[in-house]
Design an enzyme around this catalytic site. Structure first.
Site, PDB file in Angstrom:
ATOM      1  N   HIS A 180      -4.760   1.542   7.267  1.00 17.38           N
ATOM      2  CA  HIS A 180      -3.421   2.115   7.435  1.00 17.38           C
ATOM      3  C   HIS A 180      -3.199   3.229   6.402  1.00 17.38           C
ATOM      4  O   HIS A 180      -2.705   4.308   6.742  1.00 17.38           O
ATOM      5  CB  HIS A 180      -2.388   0.982   7.268  1.00 17.38           C
ATOM      6  CG  HIS A 180      -0.960   1.408   7.240  1.00 17.38           C
ATOM      7  ND1 HIS A 180      -0.024   0.942   8.147  1.00 17.38           N
ATOM      8  CD2 HIS A 180      -0.273   2.241   6.399  1.00 17.38           C
ATOM      9  CE1 HIS A 180       1.155   1.487   7.858  1.00 17.38           C
ATOM     10  NE2 HIS A 180       1.032   2.270   6.805  1.00 17.38           N
ATOM     11  N   GLU A 181      -3.596   2.958   5.150  1.00 10.12           N
ATOM     12  CA  GLU A 181      -3.375   3.957   4.084  1.00 10.12           C
ATOM     13  C   GLU A 181      -4.268   5.180   4.272  1.00 10.12           C
ATOM     14  O   GLU A 181      -3.821   6.312   4.067  1.00 10.12           O
ATOM     15  CB  GLU A 181      -3.584   3.328   2.701  1.00 10.12           C
ATOM     16  CG  GLU A 181      -2.653   2.161   2.375  1.00 10.12           C
ATOM     17  CD  GLU A 181      -1.184   2.435   2.643  1.00 10.12           C
ATOM     18  OE1 GLU A 181      -0.744   3.584   2.531  1.00 10.12           O
ATOM     19  OE2 GLU A 181      -0.470   1.478   3.003  1.00 10.12           O
ATOM     20  N   HIS A 238      -2.894   7.598   6.657  1.00 16.65           N
ATOM     21  CA  HIS A 238      -1.859   8.477   6.101  1.00 16.65           C
ATOM     22  C   HIS A 238      -2.468   9.792   5.601  1.00 16.65           C
ATOM     23  O   HIS A 238      -1.841  10.843   5.688  1.00 16.65           O
ATOM     24  CB  HIS A 238      -1.161   7.804   4.916  1.00 16.65           C
ATOM     25  CG  HIS A 238       0.006   6.940   5.285  1.00 16.65           C
ATOM     26  ND1 HIS A 238       1.135   7.429   5.889  1.00 16.65           N
ATOM     27  CD2 HIS A 238       0.234   5.608   5.120  1.00 16.65           C
ATOM     28  CE1 HIS A 238       2.010   6.442   6.078  1.00 16.65           C
ATOM     29  NE2 HIS A 238       1.480   5.314   5.621  1.00 16.65           N
ATOM     30  N   GLY A 284       0.836  -1.191   0.000  1.00 16.35           N
ATOM     31  CA  GLY A 284       0.000   0.000   0.000  1.00 16.35           C
ATOM     32  C   GLY A 284       0.874   1.245   0.000  1.00 16.35           C
ATOM     33  O   GLY A 284       2.009   1.215   0.468  1.00 16.35           O
ATOM     34  N   GLN A 328       3.017  10.108   1.133  1.00 22.29           N
ATOM     35  CA  GLN A 328       4.315   9.428   1.247  1.00 22.29           C
ATOM     36  C   GLN A 328       5.255   9.775   0.097  1.00 22.29           C
ATOM     37  O   GLN A 328       6.464   9.555   0.199  1.00 22.29           O
ATOM     38  CB  GLN A 328       4.120   7.910   1.297  1.00 22.29           C
ATOM     39  CG  GLN A 328       3.452   7.439   2.584  1.00 22.29           C
ATOM     40  CD  GLN A 328       3.322   5.931   2.615  1.00 22.29           C
ATOM     41  OE1 GLN A 328       2.370   5.375   2.080  1.00 22.29           O
ATOM     42  NE2 GLN A 328       4.286   5.253   3.223  1.00 22.29           N
ATOM     43  N   CYS A 368       5.609   0.032   7.307  1.00 22.25           N
ATOM     44  CA  CYS A 368       5.266   1.185   6.476  1.00 22.25           C
ATOM     45  C   CYS A 368       6.482   1.544   5.628  1.00 22.25           C
ATOM     46  O   CYS A 368       7.605   1.561   6.140  1.00 22.25           O
ATOM     47  CB  CYS A 368       4.880   2.363   7.371  1.00 22.25           C
ATOM     48  SG  CYS A 368       4.418   3.841   6.459  1.00 22.25           S
ATOM     49  N   LEU A 369       6.255   1.845   4.355  1.00 22.85           N
ATOM     50  CA  LEU A 369       7.376   2.183   3.472  1.00 22.85           C
ATOM     51  C   LEU A 369       8.068   3.475   3.919  1.00 22.85           C
ATOM     52  O   LEU A 369       9.216   3.702   3.563  1.00 22.85           O
ATOM     53  CB  LEU A 369       6.898   2.306   2.021  1.00 22.85           C
ATOM     54  CG  LEU A 369       6.429   0.988   1.379  1.00 22.85           C
ATOM     55  CD1 LEU A 369       5.890   1.245  -0.029  1.00 22.85           C
ATOM     56  CD2 LEU A 369       7.540  -0.050   1.345  1.00 22.85           C
TER      57      LEU A 369
END
Ligand code: NI
Length: 175
Positions: free
Chosen positions: A137-138, A141, A45, A50, A95-96
Site C-alpha cells: 500500500h505504501e 503511494h 504506514g 502524503q 489510508c491516512l
C-alpha cells in the site's frame, strides 16, 4: 516534528515520486518526522507524498504495539517489491489520506522487498500478512496510486466525493 497529512483528492497524491539519490541528515529528519506523524495519527504506514514530499520514502510499523515496547518502526528509502507470491490475500484497507473510509483490497500475500535503511544499508526482507499489505500500500503511494484505485469506479467516486466534502468542512473550520 509532526507534519500535516494531505487529504485525497490532491494532485501530489497522484504523482510518481523521485528516487532518493543520496541519504542525508535532512532525509533522516524527514523520516523521523514521518514516523512521529504516523504514530500520532495513529496509523501503521505513511508515504512521503502524503506530507507533500515527492520522494521515494515510506515508514511503517504493523507491530500494533500499545505500549511501544514491541514497536518495530521501519524506514525505507527507494523501496521496491522484488518478488511477490501468486497466492493473494484480502485485507480491509484504510489510508491516512482517506480518513474513515475502508475497503477490501486483494494483493499478493507474501512479498520480498528491497530498500535502503536510514543508515544507507541495502536490505531485503520477506513480508507476510498485514506487513505485506501495508508495505505494498505504501509503495503504491510512491507511484501515485491509492487503495481506492483498486475499487470499482462508482465506489471510488463515492469515496472521493466524501473526501471533497470533508476537505470543504475542514477548510471552513479553519476559516
Ligand atoms: Ni495510504
Amino acid at each position: 516534528m509532526k507534519r500535516s497529512i494531505l487529504i485525497h483528492p490532491d494532485p501530489r497524491l497522484k504523482k510518481v515520486c523521485d528516487p532518493v539519490p543520496d541519504l542525508s541528515d535532512d532525509l533522516r529528519v524527514l523520516a523521523d518526522d514521518m514516523l512521529e506523524t504516523m504514530y500520532d495519527a495513529p496509523g501503521i504506514g505513511l508515504a512521503a507524498p502524503q506530507i507533500g514530499v515527492l520522494s521515494r520514502l515510506i515508514v511503517l510499523d504493523c507491530s500494533k504495539s500499545d505500549n511501544g515496547e514491541d514497536a518495530r518502526p521501519l524506514v525505507m528509502f527507494n523501496p521496491r517489491v522484488i518478488a511477490a507470491s501468486e497466492e493473494q490475500n484480502v485485507y480491509e484497507e484504510g489510508c491516512l489520506s482517506i480518513p474513515e473510509q475502508y475497503a477490501e483490497v486483494e494483493r499478493p500475500k507474501v512479498v520480498d522487498v528491497e530498500w535502503l535503511d536510514r543508515d544507507g544499508v541495502l536490505r531485503t526482507e520477506t513480508f507476510d500478512g498485514l506487513w505485506a499489505t501495508c508495505v505494498q500500500h505504501e509503495i503504491d503511494h510512491l507511484d501515485g496510486k491509492l487503495f481506492i484505485d483498486y475499487l470499482k469506479p462508482l465506489r471510488r467516486q463515492m469515496i472521493t466525493r466524501k473526501m471533497v466534502k470533508l476537505k470543504k468542512e475542514r477548510a471552513r473550520e479553519k476559516a
